[in-house]
Scaffold this active site. Structure first.
Site, PDB file in Angstrom:
ATOM      1  N   ASP A   8       0.685  -1.105  -0.027  1.00 35.90           N
ATOM      2  CA  ASP A   8       0.177   0.014   0.078  1.00 35.90           C
ATOM      3  C   ASP A   8       0.784   1.115  -0.103  1.00 35.90           C
ATOM      4  OD1 ASP A   8      -2.643   1.624   0.372  1.00 35.90           O
ATOM      5  OD2 ASP A   8      -1.893   1.697   2.167  1.00 35.90           O
ATOM      6  N   ASP A  10      -0.359   5.091   1.092  1.00 38.50           N
ATOM      7  CA  ASP A  10      -0.387   6.138   2.007  1.00 38.50           C
ATOM      8  C   ASP A  10      -0.464   5.575   3.424  1.00 38.50           C
ATOM      9  OD1 ASP A  10      -0.867   8.342  -0.128  1.00 38.50           O
ATOM     10  OD2 ASP A  10      -2.699   7.280  -0.357  1.00 38.50           O
TER      11      ASP A  10
END
Length: 218
Positions: A8, A10
């Site tokens: 991922d 953020d």
């Protein structure tokens, strides 16, 4: 290749949310107003509780992209990457990514944030394969439409699964690093789920499932 490793973006490999910071940056540059920031904050509250309407959010985020020329947006993005994103880059994930690559594993990024904001961030990590929410461009202008589906929750799982099938990888053998319970659909499909600086909801689930938990910020 020995396997697939998915990161991922953020609040996982960078110390913040690129989408939220892009909005704040646009406000600093007088591209959007305070009302835009207030609306943005409401969307992020819904994201935190798991109640985000992703299509409404994309429509909202697309407004400044639609209203400005591509040349202006590219200039803004360049400044954004230099002044806002580079200070968020964390050393620990860079080293972990390097180690995975040295182990002959395929490393990709999967993020709900749109590809206009995230493509240059993936480049900072020297990761070619980015799975994101793709925004439509026609005649060098953003239309406000999404290509395919948003890369969010079940949509992220579907897009990653499609990419994995196309590239001869199995999610059942993959590793996934993320901070958010919104990524639970993908966490549940991989062999190795790694929660990074997780929110309280995903940490609770991780403990029940004996998933690995770690911090990239320590």
């Amino acid at each position: 290749m020995n396997g697939l490793v998915i990161f991922d973006l953020d609040n996982t490999i960078i110390a913040g949310d690129s989408d939220k910071n892009w909005g704040m940056f646009l406000a600093e540059e007088n591209i959007v107003d305070k009302h835009y920031l207030l609306q943005s904050e409401e969307f992020y509250k819904k994201y935190s509780t798991g109640d985000l309407d992703i299509y409404s959010f994309i429509k909202f985020c697309s407004q400044p992209l639609i209203k400005n020329s591509m040349d202006k947006l590219l200039d803004l993005r360049k400044k954004f990457i230099e002044t806002k994103i580079k200070p968020m880059i964390l050393d620990k994930p860079k080293q972990i990514i390097t180690n995975h690559i040295k182990n002959d594993e395929k490393v990709i990024i999967a993020t709900a944030t749109n590809n206009f904001v995230t493509r240059p961030i993936a480049d900072l990590f020297q990761i070619d394969d980015l799975i994101s929410t793709e925004l439509e461009i026609k005649n060098n202008k953003f239309t406000g439409n999404v290509i395919d589906i948003p890369c969010f929750k079940e949509g992220k799982l579907e897009k990653v699964k499609k990419w994995a099938n196309k590239n001869d990888f199995k999610l059942s053998d993959a590793t996934f690093y993320s901070d958010s319970f919104n990524d639970l659909p993908l966490f549940n499909e991989v062999k190795n789920a790694v929660v990074v600086d997780g929110d309280s909801k995903i940490l609770s689930i991780a403990n029940k499932n004996a998933w690995q938990c770690m911090s990239f910020r320590e």
